[in-house]
Every structure is written in C-alpha cells, then in structure tokens.
Motif scaffolding. Structure first.
Motif, PDB file in Angstrom:
ATOM      1  N   UNK A 111      18.585  -8.432 -31.129  1.00  0.00           N
ATOM      2  CA  UNK A 111      17.992  -7.635 -30.055  1.00  0.00           C
ATOM      3  C   UNK A 111      18.557  -6.219 -30.098  1.00  0.00           C
ATOM      4  N   UNK A 112      17.755  -5.270 -29.687  1.00  0.00           N
ATOM      5  CA  UNK A 112      18.144  -3.862 -29.750  1.00  0.00           C
ATOM      6  C   UNK A 112      18.528  -3.347 -28.372  1.00  0.00           C
ATOM      7  N   UNK A 113      19.691  -2.728 -28.238  1.00  0.00           N
ATOM      8  CA  UNK A 113      20.048  -2.116 -26.953  1.00  0.00           C
ATOM      9  C   UNK A 113      19.023  -1.047 -26.579  1.00  0.00           C
ATOM     10  N   UNK A 114      18.848  -0.843 -25.292  1.00  0.00           N
ATOM     11  CA  UNK A 114      17.915   0.179 -24.813  1.00  0.00           C
ATOM     12  C   UNK A 114      18.486   0.818 -23.555  1.00  0.00           C
ATOM     13  N   UNK A 115      18.010   2.008 -23.237  1.00  0.00           N
ATOM     14  CA  UNK A 115      18.395   2.643 -21.978  1.00  0.00           C
ATOM     15  C   UNK A 115      17.674   1.913 -20.851  1.00  0.00           C
ATOM     16  N   UNK A 116      18.441   1.255 -19.994  1.00  0.00           N
ATOM     17  CA  UNK A 116      17.873   0.491 -18.876  1.00  0.00           C
ATOM     18  C   UNK A 116      17.852   1.414 -17.653  1.00  0.00           C
ATOM     19  N   UNK A 117      16.712   2.025 -17.439  1.00  0.00           N
ATOM     20  CA  UNK A 117      16.574   3.029 -16.382  1.00  0.00           C
ATOM     21  C   UNK A 117      15.824   2.450 -15.188  1.00  0.00           C
ATOM     22  N   UNK A 118      16.369   2.666 -14.009  1.00  0.00           N
ATOM     23  CA  UNK A 118      15.719   2.151 -12.803  1.00  0.00           C
ATOM     24  C   UNK A 118      14.456   2.947 -12.513  1.00  0.00           C
ATOM     25  N   UNK A 119      13.327   2.236 -12.439  1.00  0.00           N
ATOM     26  CA  UNK A 119      12.036   2.877 -12.173  1.00  0.00           C
ATOM     27  C   UNK A 119      11.663   2.800 -10.692  1.00  0.00           C
ATOM     28  N   UNK A 120      12.258   1.844  -9.983  1.00  0.00           N
ATOM     29  CA  UNK A 120      11.958   1.656  -8.555  1.00  0.00           C
ATOM     30  C   UNK A 120      13.129   0.924  -7.919  1.00  0.00           C
ATOM     31  N   UNK A 121      13.164   0.885  -6.611  1.00  0.00           N
ATOM     32  CA  UNK A 121      14.217   0.152  -5.916  1.00  0.00           C
ATOM     33  C   UNK A 121      14.053  -1.349  -6.132  1.00  0.00           C
ATOM     34  N   UNK A 122      15.168  -2.069  -6.067  1.00  0.00           N
ATOM     35  CA  UNK A 122      15.117  -3.532  -6.106  1.00  0.00           C
ATOM     36  C   UNK A 122      14.666  -4.004  -4.724  1.00  0.00           C
ATOM     37  N   UNK A 123      13.498  -4.616  -4.668  1.00  0.00           N
ATOM     38  CA  UNK A 123      12.933  -5.042  -3.382  1.00  0.00           C
ATOM     39  C   UNK A 123      13.120  -6.545  -3.215  1.00  0.00           C
ATOM     40  N   UNK A 124      13.930  -6.926  -2.255  1.00  0.00           N
ATOM     41  CA  UNK A 124      14.101  -8.338  -1.929  1.00  0.00           C
ATOM     42  C   UNK A 124      14.627  -8.447  -0.506  1.00  0.00           C
ATOM     43  N   UNK A 125      13.887  -9.141   0.334  1.00  0.00           N
ATOM     44  CA  UNK A 125      14.251  -9.303   1.737  1.00  0.00           C
ATOM     45  C   UNK A 125      14.372 -10.791   2.056  1.00  0.00           C
ATOM     46  N   UNK A 126      15.394 -11.146   2.828  1.00  0.00           N
ATOM     47  CA  UNK A 126      15.580 -12.559   3.180  1.00  0.00           C
ATOM     48  C   UNK A 126      14.372 -13.114   3.933  1.00  0.00           C
ATOM     49  N   UNK A 127      13.717 -12.261   4.718  1.00  0.00           N
ATOM     50  CA  UNK A 127      12.559 -12.713   5.497  1.00  0.00           C
ATOM     51  C   UNK A 127      11.406 -13.147   4.593  1.00  0.00           C
ATOM     52  N   UNK A 128      11.398 -12.669   3.348  1.00  0.00           N
ATOM     53  CA  UNK A 128      10.315 -12.991   2.420  1.00  0.00           C
ATOM     54  C   UNK A 128      10.623 -14.201   1.547  1.00  0.00           C
ATOM     55  N   UNK A 129      11.878 -14.640   1.530  1.00  0.00           N
ATOM     56  CA  UNK A 129      12.285 -15.644   0.551  1.00  0.00           C
ATOM     57  C   UNK A 129      11.499 -16.949   0.664  1.00  0.00           C
ATOM     58  N   UNK A 130      11.296 -17.431   1.874  1.00  0.00           N
ATOM     59  CA  UNK A 130      10.571 -18.694   2.033  1.00  0.00           C
ATOM     60  C   UNK A 130       9.164 -18.590   1.457  1.00  0.00           C
ATOM     61  N   UNK A 131       8.489 -17.495   1.775  1.00  0.00           N
ATOM     62  CA  UNK A 131       7.128 -17.289   1.272  1.00  0.00           C
ATOM     63  C   UNK A 131       7.120 -17.152  -0.253  1.00  0.00           C
ATOM     64  N   UNK A 132       8.099 -16.417  -0.797  1.00  0.00           N
ATOM     65  CA  UNK A 132       8.175 -16.225  -2.247  1.00  0.00           C
ATOM     66  C   UNK A 132       8.446 -17.542  -2.971  1.00  0.00           C
ATOM     67  N   UNK A 133       9.289 -18.386  -2.384  1.00  0.00           N
ATOM     68  CA  UNK A 133       9.581 -19.688  -3.000  1.00  0.00           C
ATOM     69  C   UNK A 133       8.344 -20.573  -3.025  1.00  0.00           C
ATOM     70  N   UNK A 134       7.608 -20.573  -1.936  1.00  0.00           N
ATOM     71  CA  UNK A 134       6.385 -21.379  -1.885  1.00  0.00           C
ATOM     72  C   UNK A 134       5.353 -20.856  -2.882  1.00  0.00           C
ATOM     73  N   UNK A 135       5.247 -19.542  -2.994  1.00  0.00           N
ATOM     74  CA  UNK A 135       4.310 -18.929  -3.938  1.00  0.00           C
ATOM     75  C   UNK A 135       4.688 -19.277  -5.371  1.00  0.00           C
ATOM     76  N   UNK A 136       5.985 -19.247  -5.673  1.00  0.00           N
ATOM     77  CA  UNK A 136       6.452 -19.567  -7.024  1.00  0.00           C
ATOM     78  C   UNK A 136       6.114 -21.016  -7.381  1.00  0.00           C
ATOM     79  N   UNK A 137       6.349 -21.923  -6.447  1.00  0.00           N
ATOM     80  CA  UNK A 137       6.066 -23.338  -6.703  1.00  0.00           C
ATOM     81  C   UNK A 137       4.570 -23.586  -6.882  1.00  0.00           C
ATOM     82  N   UNK A 138       3.742 -22.850  -6.137  1.00  0.00           N
ATOM     83  CA  UNK A 138       2.288 -22.974  -6.313  1.00  0.00           C
ATOM     84  C   UNK A 138       1.883 -22.511  -7.707  1.00  0.00           C
ATOM     85  N   UNK A 139       2.502 -21.424  -8.158  1.00  0.00           N
ATOM     86  CA  UNK A 139       2.207 -20.913  -9.500  1.00  0.00           C
ATOM     87  C   UNK A 139       2.601 -21.941 -10.561  1.00  0.00           C
ATOM     88  N   UNK A 140       3.757 -22.591 -10.373  1.00  0.00           N
ATOM     89  CA  UNK A 140       4.186 -23.642 -11.301  1.00  0.00           C
ATOM     90  C   UNK A 140       3.161 -24.767 -11.360  1.00  0.00           C
TER      91      UNK A 140
END
Length: 304
Positions: free
Chosen positions: A199-228
């Motif tokens: 693997x080749x090293x690369x400049x890992x540049x942040x393009x946007x903020x890391x978006x993650x809120x605890x209030x969203x976790x339940x919904x995100x988990x259910x969405x992930x399981x549906x996708x599976x």
C-alpha cells in the motif's frame, strides 16, 4: 526498542490505526512494534483516551505508529473528544497509511458500530483506496475456511455505501495469539507488514468535519442492519460475490509467503511495475514513487 513520543514526528510515514473502543487497536500496535508498549486488552484499564504514538525505524525510513481512541462512545462529550484525538493524529502525520480494525461479533457478523464508525471517518477524510488496510481482528486460528470469505463480502457490502471497493489485498485476518510466544507474534507481525508493504502512503487531508451524534446512533444502527439484510436477500448475487472473493483470497494468500514476498515486492518497485504483483503474477495495487521508498525500507528491514 521503540520509543513513545507525544510531539510532532519528523519526516516519515504514519501508520494510523483506527477503530472503535475494544477492537484491539493497542494490541495491534504492540504486534507491529514487537513489544508490549501500549496497554492492551490484557489490562482492565486499557481503553485509550489520548493519542499515543511510537516511532520505529525500518531500513532508511521512520514510521510513526499511532494508537488512537475509538470514535463511538455512549455520550457525546466523549465522542467529541475522540474526534479531536483522531484529527490530531492526522495533523501530526498526514502522510500515512490508514488501518481500520473490524471485530466480528460472536456470530461472525460485521458489527454495526464498525461500519458506522468507518463511514463517519471516510466521509471526513475520503481515504485513498491505495492507502487503506482493513484488519479483521481477534479471529480464531481454527475457524472455517468460509469465514474469511463471508466476512470480506460483508465488509464489501458495508463499504459500498462509501463508494469504496475491497479486495483481499487490502485485508489482514489477525488471529488470537499468545503475545509472549515470540514465533506466533512475529509470524503475525510479518503478515501485517506484508499487507502494509503493498500500500502507498498518501496525504490524509480532512475534507469535512467528522459527523457523529449519539442521538443518531440508534437510527444508524437500524439502518446498517437493514442494509445487511437487503444485501443478503439476493442470494444469487451474494453467492456469486462469495465465490469471486474466495478465488481472490486464494490468489492473495498464495503470494503472501515470507520467503518470497519482500524480495519480489522490492524488485517490482525497482522496475516501476506493480508491487509484488508483476513479479509474482498477481494483480495488486500500483506501487508509485512513495511506495517504492516504503518497499525499499521494508525490504532492508526484513533482511536485516
């Protein structure tokens, strides 16, 4: 002997290990360092809360291995603090290879939080596919052959959401080992380094903020399981992907042998050909100029 630092590293390559709390990031760092430098799962107080790094030299190159807190926590304050620690690691050493750690659940399934965490990080940094490795950690050494193939297909489906592809070249299965057993430890270490080397090293540049809120976790988990579940409904397509992944995995494992891998890797890099692939008759990621220096350093270290 690796030395742990807290400041900005000198010019070199970063190996930034990401994943959720309890995924075994600290233990993976220790395997790469070949010594117990970071508190790992063997320590009841081992959860990493601050970014740590250990600097080691391999050949002519300096590598900074980062041990970073996991992203997902039960309260927002901890999540926000972990975001800052992750961002700090990339600021300290933007030129890096990223390792993301996945830990299967007891049923051999991808854990929803692993997929959610990766998605949040990738949306922020858009990791180049040639600079990211997926480690599947804490698997049984006597697992069924079908386990690896099935789990890689599960990850592949999870990555589809992020418009990323996955080949066995990008993955390493890390078995449960006795760290005090030198042979077990070094065998696993070389297995991981084999994957890093293509693997080749690369400049890992942040393009946007890391978006993650605890209030969203339940919904995100259910969405992930549906996708599976939806991915597995199409059995014909799913079985076809399993067979395709099985053949690719067999091809990759055939060339990942300690006796032949590093020499072929360096030879391929010298000629400007595909890393290890052209030399060994397999298709792997192109090794560009940065990868050439990485391969050279690893080859010198390997034979030292």
């Amino acid at each position: 002997m690796a030395e742990i630092h807290s400041g900005r590293p000198n010019d070199g390559v970063g190996i930034i290990i990401l994943g959720n709390s309890g995924s075994g990031k600290s233990f993976l760092c220790n395997i790469l360092l070949d010594e117990m430098r970071f508190r790992s799962e063997y320590d009841p107080n081992a959860v990493t809360v601050k970014t740590e790094r250990a600097e080691i030299k391999m050949g002519e190159m300096t590598f900074s291995i980062f041990n970073i807190p996991g992203l997902i926590e039960s309260d927002q304050q901890r999540i926000d603090q972990n975001k800052k620690e992750i961002e700090k690691a990339f600021q300290m050493c933007p030129y890096s290879i990223v390792i993301y750690v996945w830990t299967p659940n007891s049923g051999g399934r991808v854990v929803a939080d692993d997929g959610i965490g990766f998605s949040a990080l990738h949306k922020a940094y858009q990791f180049p596919s040639t600079s990211i490795i997926y480690v599947i950690n804490n698997v049984l050494s006597n697992r069924k052959r079908s386990f690896d193939v099935d789990f890689l297909v599960q990850i592949k489906e999870a990555l589809t959401v992020n418009q990323l592809t996955l080949t066995p070249d990008d993955s390493v299965f890390v078995e449960k080992i006795n760290f005090d057993d030198k042979q077990e430890r070094q065998t696993m270490r070389k297995k991981i380094i084999n994957c890093i080397a293509i693997h080749s090293p690369a400049i890992q540049e942040k393009k946007a903020d890391i978006i993650l809120e605890t209030a969203q976790l339940r919904e995100l988990r259910e969405k992930f399981k549906r996708h599976q579940a939806e991915a597995e409904k199409d059995q014909k397509k799913y079985k076809s992907e399993l067979e395709e992944m099985r053949l690719k995995l067999e091809r990759v494992e055939a060339i990942r042998t300690p006796d032949t891998f590093m020499g072929a890797l360096y030879s391929g890099a010298q000629s400007g050909a595909y890393a290890a692939g052209v030399a060994l008759g397999a298709v792997t990621a192109p090794l560009l100029a940065p990868g050439y220096h990485l391969a050279k350093a690893l080859d010198e270290w390997w034979h030292s």
